[in-house]
Design an enzyme around this catalytic site. Sequence first.
Site, PDB file in Angstrom:
ATOM      1  N   ALA A   1      -0.333  -1.745  -5.434  1.00 32.35           N
ATOM      2  CA  ALA A   1       0.330  -2.931  -4.863  1.00 32.35           C
ATOM      3  C   ALA A   1       0.181  -3.254  -3.033  1.00 32.35           C
ATOM      4  O   ALA A   1       1.389  -3.818  -2.573  1.00 32.35           O
ATOM      5  CB  ALA A   1       1.563  -3.311  -4.881  1.00 32.35           C
TER       6      ALA A   1
ATOM      7  N   HIS B   1      -1.450  -4.646   0.045  1.00 32.66           N
ATOM      8  CA  HIS B   1      -1.541  -5.395   0.650  1.00 32.66           C
ATOM      9  C   HIS B   1      -2.020  -5.288   2.568  1.00 32.66           C
ATOM     10  O   HIS B   1      -2.637  -4.416   2.922  1.00 32.66           O
ATOM     11  CB  HIS B   1      -0.119  -6.216   1.123  1.00 32.66           C
ATOM     12  CG  HIS B   1       0.620  -5.572   1.714  1.00 32.66           C
ATOM     13  ND1 HIS B   1       0.902  -4.913   3.001  1.00 32.66           N
ATOM     14  CD2 HIS B   1       2.230  -5.075   1.078  1.00 32.66           C
ATOM     15  CE1 HIS B   1       2.100  -4.292   3.332  1.00 32.66           C
ATOM     16  NE2 HIS B   1       2.506  -4.061   1.481  1.00 32.66           N
TER      17      HIS B   1
ATOM     18  N   HIS C   1      -1.097  -2.120   3.925  1.00 29.12           N
ATOM     19  CA  HIS C   1      -1.601  -1.095   4.030  1.00 29.12           C
ATOM     20  C   HIS C   1      -3.238  -1.233   4.364  1.00 29.12           C
ATOM     21  O   HIS C   1      -3.677  -0.248   5.316  1.00 29.12           O
ATOM     22  CB  HIS C   1      -1.134  -1.436   2.367  1.00 29.12           C
ATOM     23  CG  HIS C   1      -0.665  -1.097   1.945  1.00 29.12           C
ATOM     24  ND1 HIS C   1      -0.098  -1.986   0.627  1.00 29.12           N
ATOM     25  CD2 HIS C   1      -0.251   0.161   2.293  1.00 29.12           C
ATOM     26  CE1 HIS C   1       1.428  -1.599   0.198  1.00 29.12           C
ATOM     27  NE2 HIS C   1       1.929  -0.329   0.542  1.00 29.12           N
TER      28      HIS C   1
ATOM     29  N   GLN D   1      11.672   9.795  -5.728  1.00 31.05           N
ATOM     30  CA  GLN D   1      11.959   8.657  -4.037  1.00 31.05           C
ATOM     31  C   GLN D   1      13.002   7.324  -4.619  1.00 31.05           C
ATOM     32  O   GLN D   1      13.323   6.415  -3.430  1.00 31.05           O
ATOM     33  CB  GLN D   1      10.949   8.706  -3.282  1.00 31.05           C
ATOM     34  CG  GLN D   1      10.352   7.202  -3.351  1.00 31.05           C
ATOM     35  CD  GLN D   1       9.122   7.491  -2.327  1.00 31.05           C
ATOM     36  OE1 GLN D   1       7.738   7.906  -2.809  1.00 31.05           O
ATOM     37  NE2 GLN D   1       8.705   6.366  -1.181  1.00 31.05           N
TER      38      GLN D   1
ATOM     39  N   GLY E   1       3.514   3.460   8.189  1.00 35.03           N
ATOM     40  CA  GLY E   1       3.573   2.386   8.923  1.00 35.03           C
ATOM     41  C   GLY E   1       4.859   2.561   9.894  1.00 35.03           C
ATOM     42  O   GLY E   1       5.754   2.867   8.707  1.00 35.03           O
ATOM     43  N   GLU E   2       5.330   1.690  10.985  1.00 37.69           N
ATOM     44  CA  GLU E   2       6.274   1.536  11.732  1.00 37.69           C
ATOM     45  C   GLU E   2       7.647   0.742  10.646  1.00 37.69           C
ATOM     46  O   GLU E   2       8.863   0.806  11.279  1.00 37.69           O
ATOM     47  CB  GLU E   2       6.461   1.516  13.056  1.00 37.69           C
ATOM     48  CG  GLU E   2       5.698   2.420  13.946  1.00 37.69           C
ATOM     49  CD  GLU E   2       5.892   1.922  15.438  1.00 37.69           C
ATOM     50  OE1 GLU E   2       5.878   0.674  15.694  1.00 37.69           O
ATOM     51  OE2 GLU E   2       5.068   2.389  15.917  1.00 37.69           O
TER      52      GLU E   2
ATOM     53  N   GLN F   1      11.357   7.159   7.603  1.00 39.30           N
ATOM     54  CA  GLN F   1      10.694   7.823   6.914  1.00 39.30           C
ATOM     55  C   GLN F   1       8.949   8.319   8.063  1.00 39.30           C
ATOM     56  O   GLN F   1       9.371   9.095   7.880  1.00 39.30           O
ATOM     57  CB  GLN F   1       9.853   6.731   5.497  1.00 39.30           C
ATOM     58  CG  GLN F   1       8.318   7.554   5.317  1.00 39.30           C
ATOM     59  CD  GLN F   1       7.870   6.520   4.247  1.00 39.30           C
ATOM     60  OE1 GLN F   1       8.630   6.987   3.179  1.00 39.30           O
ATOM     61  NE2 GLN F   1       6.802   6.150   3.998  1.00 39.30           N
TER      62      GLN F   1
HETATM   63  P1  AMP Z   1       4.153   1.928   0.006  1.00 44.43           P
HETATM   64  O1  AMP Z   1       3.075   1.401  -0.355  1.00 44.43           O
HETATM   65  O2  AMP Z   1       5.366   0.834   0.635  1.00 44.43           O
HETATM   66  O3  AMP Z   1       5.183   3.473   0.324  1.00 44.43           O
HETATM   67  O4  AMP Z   1       3.898   2.442   1.891  1.00 44.43           O
HETATM   68  C1  AMP Z   1       2.707   2.749   2.401  1.00 44.43           C
HETATM   69  C2  AMP Z   1       2.246   2.731   3.542  1.00 44.43           C
HETATM   70  O5  AMP Z   1       2.169   1.462   4.080  1.00 44.43           O
HETATM   71  C3  AMP Z   1       3.944   3.961   4.581  1.00 44.43           C
HETATM   72  O6  AMP Z   1       3.593   4.427   5.309  1.00 44.43           O
HETATM   73  C4  AMP Z   1       4.197   2.029   5.481  1.00 44.43           C
HETATM   74  O7  AMP Z   1       4.932   2.365   6.266  1.00 44.43           O
HETATM   75  C5  AMP Z   1       3.251   1.319   5.342  1.00 44.43           C
HETATM   76  N1  AMP Z   1       3.565   0.043   5.515  1.00 44.43           N
HETATM   77  C6  AMP Z   1       4.042  -0.985   4.261  1.00 44.43           C
HETATM   78  N2  AMP Z   1       3.620  -2.472   4.311  1.00 44.43           N
HETATM   79  C7  AMP Z   1       3.221  -1.789   5.794  1.00 44.43           C
HETATM   80  C8  AMP Z   1       4.050  -3.491   7.023  1.00 44.43           C
HETATM   81  N3  AMP Z   1       4.140  -4.358   7.137  1.00 44.43           N
HETATM   82  N4  AMP Z   1       2.962  -3.105   8.434  1.00 44.43           N
HETATM   83  C9  AMP Z   1       2.369  -1.195   8.014  1.00 44.43           C
HETATM   84  N5  AMP Z   1       3.445  -0.566   7.767  1.00 44.43           N
HETATM   85  C10 AMP Z   1       2.745  -0.972   5.738  1.00 44.43           C
END
Ligand code: AMP
Length: 282
Positions: free
Chosen positions: A32, A34, A37, A61, A149-150, A155
């Site tokens: 998903a 955006h 990512h 998780q 991502g921060e 995490q």
């Molecule tokens: P997820 O698909 O939500 O597991 O996120 C995958 C990676 O993208 C993780 O390292 C998240 O921290 C990073 N991430 C998600 N949203 C953002 C954002 N808005 N800004 C920066 N990194 C992001």
Amino acid sequence: MPIFQTRQQLSEHLALQRDASQSIGLVPTMGALHDGHLALVKKCLAENDTVVVSIFVNPTQFNNAEDLEKYPRGLESDLKLLDTVSSEIVVFAPTVEAIYGDRPKSQEYEFDGLDKVMEGAFRPGHFNGVGTIVELLLRAVAPHRAYFGEKDFQQLQIIRKLAELQEIPVEIIGCPIEREPNGLAMSSRNQRLTDSTRKASGIIHDCLQTAKTKFGTESAKDIADWVKRTFDKVESFDLEYFEIVDELTLTPSQNNLINLKYRAFIAVYADEVRLIDNLRLN
Ligand code: AMP
């Protein structure tokens, strides 16, 4: 765009790149996709010869079956979006069976207490699930660098600890939070918000910003009380936690000790959708 569904196929493909002395970067995601990512993917492309993006909604998780079921998925549109950045990205999109066999199960880790607070306290087992999938991906891809991502700052710190504990030779790189114009941190879960709640969710970042201006002159407790009162006034938002902690140990603020970096962390339900965010305070 090369797409692989099994670790075997992926490893065979990457072995060729490794033989050619190419540096490999990994961006783990749950799809998903955006612009948040994509920022990680672009940084990874700038710093590595070969970029692997994994797309896998990791069941271990999720501590809540309904959250797992409602998590947005859309491989086709994810691939299209990645293709707008580069057609050479290597995509790893395995099935749950390819990763876990017929019984998804987490490893147990000892993360020195980093997993006991905030997300770890409210989502039991979450970080063991994250550790399990990230360790598996790091071992399957064996990247030189991996990007996180921060947005999920807790995490990120836990993954640094994981790499150290499990002696995985990889550089873990943290990337800044990408936000929507109203300050809302980009998230796959934002798709589930109505337009009006999405607009109103700017309040989360506004609160963090105000906490930052208060930090230094007001105590952490007073700031937390102010955040609670602010959310009590808005009906469609439910505050789960707000914490000010040292960003290395994730332990509570001891009244702004110099030399420590403090960060505010927040989790809020916006009309049933759970949103998290954080901001460096000093
Ligand atoms: P997820 O698909 O939500 O597991 O996120 C995958 C990676 O993208 C993780 O390292 C998240 O921290 C990073 N991430 C998600 N949203 C953002 C954002 N808005 N800004 C920066 N990194 C992001």
